[in-house]
Design an enzyme around this catalytic site. Structure first.
Site, PDB file in Angstrom:
ATOM      1  N   ALA A  61       0.867  -1.173   0.000  1.00 30.53           N
ATOM      2  CA  ALA A  61       0.000   0.000   0.000  1.00 30.53           C
ATOM      3  C   ALA A  61       0.905   1.225   0.000  1.00 30.53           C
ATOM      4  CB  ALA A  61      -0.863  -0.017   1.248  1.00 30.53           C
ATOM      5  N   GLY A 100       0.387  -5.086   0.727  1.00 25.15           N
ATOM      6  CA  GLY A 100      -0.819  -5.004  -0.086  1.00 25.15           C
ATOM      7  C   GLY A 100      -0.609  -5.586  -1.480  1.00 25.15           C
ATOM      8  N   GLU A 103      -1.110  -9.209  -1.028  1.00 18.98           N
ATOM      9  CA  GLU A 103      -2.543  -9.409  -0.749  1.00 18.98           C
ATOM     10  C   GLU A 103      -3.355  -9.329  -2.044  1.00 18.98           C
ATOM     11  OE1 GLU A 103      -2.434  -6.328   2.353  1.00 18.98           O
ATOM     12  OE2 GLU A 103      -3.349  -7.805   3.685  1.00 18.98           O
ATOM     13  N   GLU A 123       4.400  -5.922   6.804  1.00 20.69           N
ATOM     14  CA  GLU A 123       3.679  -4.903   7.570  1.00 20.69           C
ATOM     15  C   GLU A 123       4.182  -4.779   9.007  1.00 20.69           C
ATOM     16  OE1 GLU A 123       2.304  -6.951   5.412  1.00 20.69           O
ATOM     17  OE2 GLU A 123       0.691  -5.978   4.298  1.00 20.69           O
TER      18      GLU A 123
HETATM   19  C1  3H9 Z   1       0.836  -2.413   3.362  1.00 22.61           C
HETATM   20  O1  3H9 Z   1       0.976  -2.825   2.249  1.00 22.61           O
HETATM   21  C2  3H9 Z   1      -0.447  -2.512   4.132  1.00 22.61           C
HETATM   22  C3  3H9 Z   1      -1.447  -3.465   3.549  1.00 22.61           C
HETATM   23  O2  3H9 Z   1      -1.376  -4.733   4.196  1.00 22.61           O
HETATM   24  C4  3H9 Z   1      -2.857  -3.020   3.799  1.00 22.61           C
HETATM   25  C5  3H9 Z   1      -3.322  -1.825   3.142  1.00 22.61           C
HETATM   26  C6  3H9 Z   1      -4.787  -1.576   3.338  1.00 22.61           C
HETATM   27  N1  3H9 Z   1       4.735   3.303  -0.168  1.00 22.61           N
HETATM   28  O3  3H9 Z   1      13.355   1.369  -0.754  1.00 22.61           O
HETATM   29  P1  3H9 Z   1      13.661   2.107  -2.011  1.00 22.61           P
HETATM   30  C7  3H9 Z   1       9.302   4.522  -2.110  1.00 22.61           C
HETATM   31  S1  3H9 Z   1       2.107  -1.630   4.197  1.00 22.61           S
HETATM   32  C8  3H9 Z   1       5.187   4.490  -0.592  1.00 22.61           C
HETATM   33  O4  3H9 Z   1      14.716   3.138  -1.991  1.00 22.61           O
HETATM   34  P2  3H9 Z   1      14.589  -0.331  -3.239  1.00 22.61           P
HETATM   35  C9  3H9 Z   1      10.474   4.911  -1.244  1.00 22.61           C
HETATM   36  O5  3H9 Z   1      10.087   5.843  -0.267  1.00 22.61           O
HETATM   37  C10 3H9 Z   1       3.439  -1.584   3.004  1.00 22.61           C
HETATM   38  N2  3H9 Z   1       6.437   4.669  -1.064  1.00 22.61           N
HETATM   39  O6  3H9 Z   1      13.922   1.115  -3.247  1.00 22.61           O
HETATM   40  C11 3H9 Z   1      11.418   5.487  -2.277  1.00 22.61           C
HETATM   41  O7  3H9 Z   1      10.971   6.790  -2.571  1.00 22.61           O
HETATM   42  P3  3H9 Z   1      12.007   7.946  -2.958  1.00 22.61           P
HETATM   43  C12 3H9 Z   1       4.105  -2.902   2.890  1.00 22.61           C
HETATM   44  C13 3H9 Z   1       7.238   3.598  -1.096  1.00 22.61           C
HETATM   45  O8  3H9 Z   1      14.649  -0.754  -4.637  1.00 22.61           O
HETATM   46  C14 3H9 Z   1      11.180   4.598  -3.478  1.00 22.61           C
HETATM   47  O9  3H9 Z   1       9.891   4.008  -3.287  1.00 22.61           O
HETATM   48  N3  3H9 Z   1       5.234  -2.777   1.989  1.00 22.61           N
HETATM   49  C15 3H9 Z   1       6.815   2.336  -0.669  1.00 22.61           C
HETATM   50  O10 3H9 Z   1      15.828  -0.330  -2.413  1.00 22.61           O
HETATM   51  C16 3H9 Z   1      12.182   3.505  -3.671  1.00 22.61           C
HETATM   52  O11 3H9 Z   1      12.283   2.767  -2.468  1.00 22.61           O
HETATM   53  C17 3H9 Z   1       6.448  -2.506   2.432  1.00 22.61           C
HETATM   54  O12 3H9 Z   1       6.690  -2.356   3.604  1.00 22.61           O
HETATM   55  C18 3H9 Z   1       5.484   2.203  -0.184  1.00 22.61           C
HETATM   56  N4  3H9 Z   1       4.986   1.032   0.240  1.00 22.61           N
HETATM   57  O13 3H9 Z   1      13.568  -1.260  -2.457  1.00 22.61           O
HETATM   58  C19 3H9 Z   1       7.508  -2.411   1.374  1.00 22.61           C
HETATM   59  N5  3H9 Z   1       7.816   1.463  -0.816  1.00 22.61           N
HETATM   60  O14 3H9 Z   1      12.678   7.465  -4.192  1.00 22.61           O
HETATM   61  C20 3H9 Z   1       8.334  -1.184   1.570  1.00 22.61           C
HETATM   62  C21 3H9 Z   1       8.843   2.162  -1.342  1.00 22.61           C
HETATM   63  O15 3H9 Z   1      11.135   9.132  -3.111  1.00 22.61           O
HETATM   64  N6  3H9 Z   1       9.286  -0.989   0.520  1.00 22.61           N
HETATM   65  N7  3H9 Z   1       8.488   3.453  -1.511  1.00 22.61           N
HETATM   66  O16 3H9 Z   1      12.923   8.024  -1.773  1.00 22.61           O
HETATM   67  C22 3H9 Z   1      10.441  -1.698   0.411  1.00 22.61           C
HETATM   68  O17 3H9 Z   1      10.705  -2.608   1.161  1.00 22.61           O
HETATM   69  C23 3H9 Z   1      11.396  -1.277  -0.662  1.00 22.61           C
HETATM   70  O18 3H9 Z   1      11.067   0.024  -1.043  1.00 22.61           O
HETATM   71  C24 3H9 Z   1      11.417  -2.186  -1.908  1.00 22.61           C
HETATM   72  C25 3H9 Z   1      12.317  -1.521  -2.988  1.00 22.61           C
HETATM   73  C26 3H9 Z   1      11.980  -3.549  -1.538  1.00 22.61           C
HETATM   74  C27 3H9 Z   1      10.046  -2.320  -2.476  1.00 22.61           C
END
Ligand code: 3H9
Length: 646
Positions: A61, A100, A103, A123
Site C-alpha cells: 500500500a 498489499g 494481498e 507490515e
Molecule cells: C501495506 O501494504 C499494508 C497493507 O497490508 C494493507 C493496506 C490496506 N509506499 O526502498 P527504495 C518509495 S504496508 C510508498 O529506496 P529499493 C520509497 O520511499 C506496506 N512509497 O527502493 C522510495 O521513494 P524515494 C508494505 C514507497 O529498490 C522509493 O519508493 N510494503 C513504498 O531499495 C524507492 O524505495 C512494504 O513495507 C510504499 N509502500 O527497495 C515495502 N515502498 O525514491 C516497503 C517504497 O522518493 N518498501 N516506496 O525516496 C520496500 O521494502 C522497498 O522500497 C522495496 C524496494 C523492496 C520495495
C-alpha cells in the site's frame, strides 16, 4: 494512466504503472476498480492478466497515505471485487510482491512469478499487520507455520519457496507474461482463495516455537504479538469475521505511536542521502585500498570484496599483513558458509595484500583504518598522496578525530572524506559520511554511490569530536555514570534500557566492547583539557584494576563463564566516588532512569543539530537506530523526544 487495460485477443492485460514501486495509492485502487468493471462488462474477455510496469510488482500500500484517513475504494474492497470476478485473474509477479501487493496477488485466482521474484508481508516492520486480507488468505495457501513466519516475521521469501509452499502456481521459465498467457490458454478456472480451507498448523510445537522466538526478538515492538494473534484468529474464525477483525486491528495500529515512529524511520532512511551536494556524477570506483588489517580494516576489506570491488589490503609488516589477510578470509568463509557468497573463489581472486603503499597506484579509493592517532593518520595520508593517482579519493575511518585536520595535510584536501563504518563493518548498516570543509562535491556523490553499493544506510555528518553518533553516545554514557553517582546501579540502568527496547544496556555494552579504548580516549581528552567539570572517574578506576570488560573476565560486571554477575567491587567503587562527590544515593524508578538517559541523548542531539553537524533531526534518528540499536519503533531520540513533548 496509473492502471491500463489492454486487450490481447480474448484476454485482458491490466497493467499497474505507478513508479517507483507501484505502491497501491488511491489512483491505483480507483484504476483497479474500473478495470474490474470494464473486464466484467466486456463479455468476450475470458481471463485477466494483472501485471506491473517498471522494476517491480506492487511493493505494498502507499505508505505516504497512512497519516491521512483512508479514502474509498479501500484495498480490501478492490481485492474482494477481483476475487469475486466471473473470469479468472492471474497475477504476474516480478521484483517484489509485498504487503498489499501480495494481498492483491492472493486475491487473484492464480499466480505466476519470475524466478528472481520475492514475496512477503512486511507490515510488522512498519508496526502494522496486513490490512487487506493477508492474515486470512495466506493460511489458505501455505501452512500455518510459514504463514506465521511471513506475517509476524515480515521477511520475504523466494519465488521457489513460494512455489514449494503453494503460494504461487508457476515459476516462469522464459518470458513472464507469455508464461501467464500459456497458463490461461490451457484454461484456468476462477479459484477464490477465500473459498479454500485453512491449511492449518502441521506442527503445534513448531508454531509455538516460532511465535516465542519472534516475540523475544520483537523486544517490545507490539505489532509482532498482534500479528500472531491475528493469524491465530484467522485459523479458526469464519473468513468474513477474520477479515473484519484484521481490518479493524490494522486501522487501529496505523495510528499508533510505534507505527508512526517506524514510518518516520522508513522515510528518513530513504531521504538521508538525498542532498544538493551529491548531485555531480560520481567518480568510478572499482579498486579499493584498505590500510590496516585490524578488526575494522579487515571488516571493511571483506565488505568491499563481498560487494564486488577489487581490494588491496596494506599492513606495515608481513606478520600483521598475514593476520589481516586471515581475518578477511575468516569473514568471507563465514559468509560463504551462510550462503551469502555464491562464488567464494571469484571473490578471493579480487583480493590482494601488500606491505608497500606502491601497490595502491591504481586504486580509485583508499580507506584508512589505522590506529586512532592524529600523527599516524596524517603520516598515512601524506604517504598516500605520494603513491595514489591525483583523482583517487582518500578516506579515513576515524571515529573521533578531526577530519579537517587530517585533510589539511594533503596538497589537494578536496580528495579527503570521512567514511565512518561501524563494527562489524560487513554487518552494521550505518555509514557516517563525514564531510570536511574542503571536500569536492563529486567526492561526496561518489561516497553516496559507494554507500548504496555497499548496502549501507549512509548519513552525512559534519566534523566534530565523535561525529553525530559517538557524540550522542558519549553524552548518554556520561548520563549513565551520573545515574550511578546519584544512586542507581549498573544492573538497574541496563534493565531499564532493555525494557525500553535496547538490545543491551549501556554497561553491558561497554563490557562487550572493552573499556580500555574509551579509557585511552578519555586520557587523551583529559590531557587536552577537553573533559568537562564533574568528570566521573568510576570507569577509569575499573580500568586501573585491569577490569576491561568481558575479555578480561571483569568489567562493570563479574563474569563466571557465561554467567554475568553484579560486582561487589564495582559497587564499592561507585559508593566511594559518590561519597567523594558529596552525593547521597536516592532511589530511581526505571522510568526515571530512562527519562534521564533519553533526555541526555536528546539534549546532545539538539546541540549536534544546532551546530550543523547533522543536517536534520531525522538524520540523527537514522544514525541512532542503525548504528547504536536505538529501538526502531521509538523512531530515534529526536522523534521520541518530540513525541514526549507533544
Ligand atoms: C501495506 O501494504 C499494508 C497493507 O497490508 C494493507 C493496506 C490496506 N509506499 O526502498 P527504495 C518509495 S504496508 C510508498 O529506496 P529499493 C520509497 O520511499 C506496506 N512509497 O527502493 C522510495 O521513494 P524515494 C508494505 C514507497 O529498490 C522509493 O519508493 N510494503 C513504498 O531499495 C524507492 O524505495 C512494504 O513495507 C510504499 N509502500 O527497495 C515495502 N515502498 O525514491 C516497503 C517504497 O522518493 N518498501 N516506496 O525516496 C520496500 O521494502 C522497498 O522500497 C522495496 C524496494 C523492496 C520495495
Amino acid at each position: 494512466m496509473t492502471v491500463l487495460v489492454e486487450r490481447r485477443g480474448a484476454y485482458a492485460i491490466v497493467t499497474i504503472d505507478n513508479p517507483p514501486v507501484n505502491a497501491v495509492s488511491l489512483a491505483v485502487r480507483q484504476g483497479l476498480m474500473a478495470a474490474v468493471a470494464q473486464t466484467e462488462a466486456e463479455k468476450d474477455i475470458a481471463a485477466v492478466v494483472l501485471s506491473c510496469a517498471g522494476r517491480t510488482f506492487v511493493a505494498g500500500a502507499d505508505v505516504k497515505e497512512f497519516d491521512k484517513p483512508p479514502v474509498a475504494p479501500h484495498l480490501p474492497d478492490v481485492i474482494a471485487a477481483i476475487e469475486a470476478a466471473s473470469k479468472p485473474w492471474i497475477a504476474v509477479i516480478h521484483g517484489t510482491a509485498l504487503g498489499g501487493g501480495l494481498e492483491l496477488a492472493m486475491g487473484c485466482h492464480h499466480r505466476v512469478a519470475d524466478a528472481t521474484a520475492r514475496m512477503g508481508l512486511p507490515e510488522v516492520t512498519l508496526g502494522l499487520i496486513p490490512g487487506a486480507g493477508g492474515t486470512v488468505r495466506l493460511p489458505r495457501l501455505v501452512d500455518a507455520e510459514l504463514a506465521l513466519t511471513m506475517i509476524a516475521g515480515g521477511k520475504p521469501i523466494s519465488a521457489q519457496k513460494a512455489k514449494d509452499a503453494g503460494l504461487i502456481d508457476v515459476i516462469a521459465d522464459g518470458d513472464l507474461l507469455q508464461t501467464a498467457f500459456d497458463l490461461v490458454t490451457r484454461g484456468v478456472a476462477c479459484r477464490p482463495t477465500l473459498a479454500m480451507h485453512v491449511r492449518g498448523v502441521t506442527n503445534d510445537g513448531a508454531f509455538e516455537k516460532i511465535s516465542s522466538d519472534l516475540l523475544r526478538k520483537a523486544r517490545g515492538q507490539h505489532s509482532v504479538a498482534v500479528a500472531i494473534d491475528a493469524l491465530k484468529r484467522a485459523l479458526i474464525m469464519p473468513e468474513a469475521d477474520a477479515l473484519a477483525e484484521e481490518r479493524a486491528t490494522f486501522l487501529e495500529l496505523k495510528t499508533s505511536d510505534q507505527a508512526r515512529a517506524l514510518r518516520h524511520i522508513f522515510f528518513a532512511e530513504r531521504a538521508s542521502l538525498v542532498d544538493p551536494r551529491a548531485k555531480l556524477s560520481p567518480r568510478p570506483i572499482e579498486r579499493i585500498g584498505v590500510i590496516g588489517g585490524g578488526t575494522m580494516g579487515a571488516g571493511i576489506a571483506s565488505l568491499c570484496l563481498m560487494r564486488g570491488f577489487a581490494v588491496t589490503l596494506i599492513e606495515r609488516d608481513m606478520t600483521s599483513l598475514q593476520a589481516g589477510g586471515e581475518r578477511v578470509h575468516t569473514v568471507l568463509e563465514a559468509s560463504s558458509k551462510r550462503g551469502l557468497l555464491p562464488d567464494l573463489d571469484a571473490v578471493l581472486a579480487r583480493f590482494r595484500t601488500a606491505t608497500d603503499y606502491a601497490a595502491l597506484s591504481d586504486a580509485d579509493l583508499v580507506i584508512e583504518a589505522v590506529f586512532e592517532d592524529m600523527a599516524v593518520k596524517k603520516q598515512v595520508f601524506t604517504e598516500l598522496e605520494k603513491v595514489t593517482r591525483p583523482d583517487a579519493i582518500l578516506a579515513t575511518n576515524t571515529s573521533y578525530l578531526d577530519v579537517n585536520e587530517i585533510a589539511s595535510c594533503l596538497r589537494d584536501p578536496s580528495r579527503a572524506i570521512g567514511l565512518h563504518f561501524f563494527s562489524p563493518a560487513h554487518i552494521m548498516k550505518l555509514l557516517e559520511i563525514v564531510l570536511p570543509e574542503s571536500v569536492a562535491d563529486d567526492v561526496v556523490s561518489t561516497a553516496v554511490k559507494l554507500s548504496k553499493k555497499l548496502g549501507k544506510i549512509g548519513v552525512f555528518s559534519g566534523v566534530c569530536d565523535g561525529f553525530i553518533g559517538n557524540r550522542i553516545m558519549s553524552a548518554y554514557r556520561t548520563e549513565a555514570d551520573r545515574l550511578l553517582i546519584d544512586g542507581a546501579d549498573p544492573e538497574q540502568v541496563d534493565a531499564a534500557m532493555r525494557d525500553y527496547g535496547f538490545p543491551i544496556g549501556v554497561f553491558e555494552m561497554q563490557d562487550l566492547a572493552g573499556l580500555d579504548i574509551a579509557w585511552a580516549m578519555r586520557k587523551r581528552r583529559l590531557a587536552e583539557g577537553k573533559l568537562s567539570q564533574g568528570y566521573i572517574r568510576i570507569a577509569d578506576r575499573l580500568c586501573e584494576l585491569g577490569r576491561f570488560g568481558r575479555k578480561s573476565g571483569a568489567g562493570w560486571y563479574d563474569y563466571d563463564g557465561t554467567k554475568v554477575l553484579p560486582s561487589g567491587a564495582v559497587a564499592t567503587i561507585i559508593a566511594e566516588e559518590r561519597q567523594a562527590m558529596g552525593k547521597t544515593a536516592v532511589a530511581f524508578s526505571n522510568e526515571e532512569v530512562m527519562s534521564r538517559i533519553l533526555g541526555a541523548m536528546h539534549l546532545e542531539a539538539q546541540a549536534v543539530l544546532a551546530e550543523g553537524i547533522a543536517r536534520s533531526a531525522q538524520d540523527i534518528d537514522v544514525v541512532m537506530v542503525n548504528g547504536y540499536s536505538f529501538p526502531r519503533w521509538k523512531g530515534g531520540p529526536m522523534f521520541a523526544a518530540q513525541d514526549r513533548l507533544s
